[in-house]
Design a protein around this motif. Structure first.
Motif, PDB file in Angstrom:
ATOM      1  N   ALA A   1     -20.292  -5.562  -6.574  1.00 45.54           N
ATOM      2  CA  ALA A   1     -19.352  -6.454  -6.520  1.00 45.54           C
ATOM      3  C   ALA A   1     -18.359  -6.653  -5.273  1.00 45.54           C
ATOM      4  O   ALA A   1     -17.733  -7.783  -5.026  1.00 45.54           O
ATOM      5  CB  ALA A   1     -18.991  -6.385  -8.332  1.00 45.54           C
ATOM      6  N   SER A   2     -18.210  -4.974  -5.101  1.00 47.01           N
ATOM      7  CA  SER A   2     -17.096  -4.687  -3.916  1.00 47.01           C
ATOM      8  C   SER A   2     -17.877  -5.406  -2.494  1.00 47.01           C
ATOM      9  O   SER A   2     -16.833  -6.019  -1.933  1.00 47.01           O
ATOM     10  CB  SER A   2     -16.726  -3.387  -3.863  1.00 47.01           C
ATOM     11  N   ALA A   3     -19.471  -5.325  -2.360  1.00 48.14           N
ATOM     12  CA  ALA A   3     -19.634  -5.543  -1.304  1.00 48.14           C
ATOM     13  C   ALA A   3     -19.884  -7.296  -1.313  1.00 48.14           C
ATOM     14  O   ALA A   3     -19.459  -8.063  -0.053  1.00 48.14           O
ATOM     15  CB  ALA A   3     -20.702  -5.016  -1.186  1.00 48.14           C
ATOM     16  N   SER A   4     -20.232  -7.822  -2.149  1.00 48.31           N
ATOM     17  CA  SER A   4     -20.189  -9.500  -2.348  1.00 48.31           C
ATOM     18  C   SER A   4     -18.772 -10.168  -2.049  1.00 48.31           C
ATOM     19  O   SER A   4     -18.352 -11.309  -1.444  1.00 48.31           O
ATOM     20  CB  SER A   4     -20.726  -9.796  -3.972  1.00 48.31           C
ATOM     21  N   SER A   5     -17.419  -9.130  -2.874  1.00 45.12           N
ATOM     22  CA  SER A   5     -16.045 -10.005  -2.673  1.00 45.12           C
ATOM     23  C   SER A   5     -15.747  -9.425  -1.702  1.00 45.12           C
ATOM     24  O   SER A   5     -14.127  -9.567  -1.475  1.00 45.12           O
ATOM     25  CB  SER A   5     -14.942  -9.730  -4.180  1.00 45.12           C
ATOM     26  N   SER A   6     -15.584  -8.643  -0.450  1.00 44.55           N
ATOM     27  CA  SER A   6     -15.078  -8.210   1.087  1.00 44.55           C
ATOM     28  C   SER A   6     -14.867  -8.480   1.829  1.00 44.55           C
ATOM     29  O   SER A   6     -14.509  -8.751   2.809  1.00 44.55           O
ATOM     30  CB  SER A   6     -16.069  -7.158   1.254  1.00 44.55           C
ATOM     31  N   GLY A   7     -15.458 -10.123   2.030  1.00 44.86           N
ATOM     32  CA  GLY A   7     -15.162 -11.258   2.854  1.00 44.86           C
ATOM     33  C   GLY A   7     -16.207 -11.774   3.359  1.00 44.86           C
ATOM     34  O   GLY A   7     -15.879 -12.996   4.589  1.00 44.86           O
ATOM     35  N   GLY A   8     -17.395 -11.126   4.042  1.00 45.52           N
ATOM     36  CA  GLY A   8     -18.237 -11.239   4.148  1.00 45.52           C
ATOM     37  C   GLY A   8     -18.403 -10.688   6.124  1.00 45.52           C
ATOM     38  O   GLY A   8     -17.521 -10.429   5.934  1.00 45.52           O
ATOM     39  N   GLY A   9     -19.414 -11.178   5.960  1.00 46.50           N
ATOM     40  CA  GLY A   9     -19.669 -11.211   7.967  1.00 46.50           C
ATOM     41  C   GLY A   9     -19.134 -12.239   8.421  1.00 46.50           C
ATOM     42  O   GLY A   9     -18.276 -12.746   8.690  1.00 46.50           O
ATOM     43  N   PRO A  10     -19.001 -11.627   9.753  1.00 39.40           N
ATOM     44  CA  PRO A  10     -18.429 -12.553  10.975  1.00 39.40           C
ATOM     45  C   PRO A  10     -18.965 -14.024  10.911  1.00 39.40           C
ATOM     46  O   PRO A  10     -18.410 -15.179  11.343  1.00 39.40           O
ATOM     47  CB  PRO A  10     -18.531 -11.868  12.053  1.00 39.40           C
ATOM     48  N   ASN A  11     -19.911 -14.423  10.320  1.00 35.59           N
ATOM     49  CA  ASN A  11     -21.100 -15.858  10.689  1.00 35.59           C
ATOM     50  C   ASN A  11     -20.813 -16.288   9.443  1.00 35.59           C
ATOM     51  O   ASN A  11     -21.931 -17.739   9.458  1.00 35.59           O
ATOM     52  CB  ASN A  11     -21.971 -15.441  10.770  1.00 35.59           C
ATOM     53  N   ASP A  12     -20.685 -15.975   8.600  1.00 36.45           N
ATOM     54  CA  ASP A  12     -20.265 -17.183   7.163  1.00 36.45           C
ATOM     55  C   ASP A  12     -19.717 -18.394   6.838  1.00 36.45           C
ATOM     56  O   ASP A  12     -20.427 -19.258   6.905  1.00 36.45           O
ATOM     57  CB  ASP A  12     -20.329 -15.659   6.152  1.00 36.45           C
ATOM     58  N   GLU A  13     -18.825 -18.095   7.228  1.00 34.18           N
ATOM     59  CA  GLU A  13     -17.835 -19.689   7.723  1.00 34.18           C
ATOM     60  C   GLU A  13     -18.713 -20.525   8.749  1.00 34.18           C
ATOM     61  O   GLU A  13     -19.708 -21.559   8.436  1.00 34.18           O
ATOM     62  CB  GLU A  13     -16.516 -19.629   8.266  1.00 34.18           C
ATOM     63  N   ARG A  14     -19.810 -19.636   9.321  1.00 30.90           N
ATOM     64  CA  ARG A  14     -20.160 -21.053  10.005  1.00 30.90           C
ATOM     65  C   ARG A  14     -21.576 -21.248   9.665  1.00 30.90           C
ATOM     66  O   ARG A  14     -22.698 -22.483   9.756  1.00 30.90           O
ATOM     67  CB  ARG A  14     -20.671 -20.774  11.821  1.00 30.90           C
TER      68      ARG A  14
END
Length: 66
Positions: A44-57
């Protein structure tokens, strides 16, 4: 295989589209997996950590067949 040996059978399950098989003779019974609550917290903490640098793209991109 002689006709007197035990065999695996098909059982109907009421209200279900699928049937259930009885355990095969000599088979090891299924073991229920006990989940560790600590593993759930880490996932749960890994999935809610904000993601990686390319997630938004990745979320903005549309496949070519659209």
């Amino acid at each position: 295989m002689s006709p007197n040996e035990p065999r695996q059978r098909v059982e109907r399950v009421a209200g279900s589209r699928r049937a259930k098989l009885t355990p095969a003779p000599g088979a090891v019974p299924e073991v229920d997996v006990i989940e560790d609550p600590a593993d759930d917290d880490d996932a749960a903490s890994a999935s809610s950590s904000g993601g990686g640098p390319n997630d938004e793209r990745m979320w903005r991109e549309v496949p070519p067949h659209y």
